[in-house]
Design a protein around this motif. Structure first.
Motif, short mmCIF file in Angstrom:
data_model
loop_
_atom_site.label_atom_id
_atom_site.label_comp_id
_atom_site.label_asym_id
_atom_site.label_seq_id
_atom_site.Cartn_x
_atom_site.Cartn_y
_atom_site.Cartn_z
N SER A 61 0.84 -1.19 0.00
CA SER A 61 0.00 0.00 0.00
C SER A 61 0.88 1.24 0.00
O SER A 61 2.03 1.20 0.45
CB SER A 61 -0.93 -0.01 1.22
OG SER A 61 -0.16 -0.12 2.41
N VAL A 62 0.35 2.32 -0.54
CA VAL A 62 1.04 3.60 -0.48
C VAL A 62 0.30 4.42 0.56
O VAL A 62 -0.91 4.65 0.45
CB VAL A 62 1.02 4.31 -1.85
CG1 VAL A 62 1.69 5.68 -1.75
CG2 VAL A 62 1.73 3.46 -2.89
N GLU A 63 1.03 4.81 1.61
CA GLU A 63 0.41 5.58 2.70
C GLU A 63 1.16 6.89 2.83
O GLU A 63 2.26 6.93 3.38
CB GLU A 63 0.46 4.77 4.01
CG GLU A 63 -0.35 3.47 3.93
CD GLU A 63 -0.23 2.61 5.19
OE1 GLU A 63 0.34 3.08 6.19
OE2 GLU A 63 -0.71 1.46 5.14
N VAL A 67 5.81 3.75 1.08
CA VAL A 67 5.32 2.52 0.46
C VAL A 67 5.47 1.42 1.50
O VAL A 67 6.57 1.19 2.02
CB VAL A 67 6.13 2.17 -0.80
CG1 VAL A 67 5.74 0.78 -1.31
CG2 VAL A 67 5.89 3.21 -1.90
N SER A 81 4.22 -4.50 -9.19
CA SER A 81 3.26 -3.56 -8.60
C SER A 81 3.32 -2.20 -9.30
O SER A 81 4.37 -1.56 -9.35
CB SER A 81 3.56 -3.39 -7.11
OG SER A 81 2.99 -2.19 -6.63
N THR A 82 2.18 -1.74 -9.82
CA THR A 82 2.17 -0.42 -10.45
C THR A 82 2.37 0.67 -9.40
O THR A 82 2.94 1.72 -9.69
CB THR A 82 0.85 -0.18 -11.23
OG1 THR A 82 -0.23 -0.55 -10.38
CG2 THR A 82 0.79 -1.01 -12.49
N ASP A 83 1.90 0.43 -8.18
CA ASP A 83 2.10 1.41 -7.10
C ASP A 83 3.59 1.59 -6.79
O ASP A 83 4.08 2.71 -6.65
CB ASP A 83 1.39 0.93 -5.81
CG ASP A 83 -0.11 1.16 -5.88
OD1 ASP A 83 -0.54 1.95 -6.76
OD2 ASP A 83 -0.84 0.54 -5.09
N VAL A 84 4.30 0.47 -6.67
CA VAL A 84 5.74 0.55 -6.38
C VAL A 84 6.46 1.18 -7.57
O VAL A 84 7.31 2.07 -7.42
CB VAL A 84 6.34 -0.84 -6.06
CG1 VAL A 84 7.85 -0.74 -5.86
CG2 VAL A 84 5.68 -1.43 -4.82
N LYS A 86 5.44 3.27 -9.67
CA LYS A 86 5.18 4.71 -9.75
C LYS A 86 5.89 5.46 -8.62
O LYS A 86 6.51 6.50 -8.86
CB LYS A 86 3.66 4.92 -9.65
CG LYS A 86 3.22 6.29 -10.14
CD LYS A 86 1.69 6.35 -10.33
CE LYS A 86 1.20 7.76 -10.03
NZ LYS A 86 0.16 7.82 -9.03
N ALA A 87 5.83 4.93 -7.42
CA ALA A 87 6.36 5.66 -6.26
C ALA A 87 7.88 5.53 -6.15
O ALA A 87 8.59 6.51 -5.91
CB ALA A 87 5.70 5.15 -4.98
#
Lengths: 265, 160
Positions: A61-63, A67, A81-84, A86-87
């Protein structure tokens, strides 16, 4: 492989309890290091406590500016993971370079971090990205976590639940990949947080470490030339059949410079 | 002490009694007598033992049978259609001379299917990188890489 007793932990509390009541237990995450170790009879636990069926230990999760990767998340999941991506693209790249695809489908961040293998990739990520290692008992700053060859600040009975990475302005990870095993002969993570820079190295020493002289130089001027002439003393580094401590010291310099080059390009 | 283990292998529910230290590949080969999955190195490096666990490629020499409890396993024996028609990846290995002695082939084919699943349309460089954990000592990889690229294209065309 010597035999042992095997348990599935239902949840963290159950795993913690089983750690207490068994004689010489070991936690089993993905098993990518532990099972080969057992095959070679380099360890002889009385009980393996498998964390795989604890659902609460998986996910990303991105909080805010962090990350959070839960302990049983596999390298393949972090890499995809697209979240990782991107971040912290450097973290996705790091995970994507561990072992081979089949290994990445099983190996976990918690297992890698807890093992503190001198040649593992994640320790450079944890230290370079100023992470906090969360356990069932407390939060441990990356700077206090890796304490020696296969040694960490974890106490007996303590279980990693997540790793919380601070999202940098920019970061890059590169390694000199051992051609057979894929492990880092030397791996370097360079991360920038405003005026602060972190340079973390794996593969070279008994455990991951920061190079403060490089950090200071990059904080004054973030350019490849800043680190080009900073030599690492070979005295405390590892020498083995793959290469000497002096060669590893040289590689730290080369890979730190290349990371900065990649970031300023 | 023995433990009960149950899983689905190639669509069939199976169960057995194993020691804690029994490897998944031992369970598959010695208990289930499915000897298509090979053991090359026993050290997580060669990839001859690659199978799919819940649809994902893993090395069965570095998993305990108990870690596969409740999972769905696919081995090389389960890849072809019921009528014996080869899976597109198997057919491509045949068409492109992707095997010689055949020892690494079950793992190569299973990894090939996994690569096609994850990376549709992967180029040659990507396929070669993805085969880092699968070692072949005969072919020089040329036919294997061609087979995986060919089958991958056909599998995705068939899906579309």
């Amino acid at each position: 492989m010597h035999n042992f007793n095997y348990h599935h932990a239902a949840d963290i509390a159950d795993a913690a309890l089983k750690l207490k009541v068994t004689v010489e237990p070991k936690l089993l995450a993905g098993g990518m290091t532990l099972l080969p170790t057992l095959k070679n009879r380099l360890a002889q636990p009385s009980d393996l406590i498998d964390l795989a069926k604890i659902d609460g230990l998986k996910g990303i999760s991105v909080e805010g500016k962090e990350v959070v990767v839960k302990a049983m998340t596999t390298h393949a999941v972090v890499a995809a993971s697209t979240d990782v991506r991107k971040a912290i693209p450097a973290l996705a790249d790091l995970a994507d370079g561990i072992g081979d695809p089949a290994v990445r489908h099983r190996g976990t961040i918690g297992g890698s971090v807890a093992n503190s293998d001198p040649a593992a990739d994640y320790p450079a990520g944890v230290l370079g990205l100023d992470a906090v290692v969360e356990t069932n008992e407390r939060k441990i700053n990356a700077d206090d976590f890796f304490t020696g060859l296969f040694e960490t600040a974890l106490k007996p009975g303590e279980i990693i639940t997540a790793v919380r990475f601070k999202i940098p302005d920019r970061a890059h990870y590169m390694k000199f990949r051992h051609p057979a095993s894929g492990y880092a002969v030397v791996g370097v993570m360079v991360a920038q947080y405003g005026a602060k820079v972190r340079v973390a190295v794996t593969g070279a020493g008994p455990n991951a470490f920061r190079v403060r002289a490089m950090e200071d130089a990059l904080e004054k001027s973030f350019a490849p030339a800043s680190v080009a002439n900073i030599k690492i003393p070979a005295g405390d580094l590892l020498g083995d059949i793959h290469c000497s401590a002096e060669y590893r010291a040289h590689l730290v310099n080369v890979y730190a410079r290349r990371c900065v080059e990649a970031l300023v390009k | 002490m023995e433990y009960n283990v149950q899983m689905t292998v190639n669509g069939k529910a199976v169960s057995g009694k194993v020691e804690a230290r029994t490897l998944l590949v031992q369970f598959i080969r010695e208990h289930l007598r499915l000897t298509g999955t090979h053991v090359g190195c026993d050290t997580t490096q060669c990839g001859c033992c690659v199978i799919h666990v819940d649809g994902v490629a893993m090395k069965s020499c570095t998993m305990l049978a108990l870690q596969a409890d409740g999972k769905s396993i696919l081995t090389i024996e389960g890849l072809a259609a019921a009528d014996g028609a080869l899976h597109p990846m198997q057919q491509a290995f045949r068409d492109h001379h992707g095997l010689q002695c055949g020892f690494c082939t079950p793992g190569m084919v299973m990894m090939g299917v996994d690569i096609a699943r994850r990376l549709p349309g992967a180029d040659e460089k990507t396929v070669r990188h993805q085969l880092e954990g699968n070692i072949c000592r005969c072919t020089g990889y040329q036919g294997i890489v061609e087979a995986i690229m060919d089958a991958s294209a056909k599998m995705h065309a068939a899906k579309a």
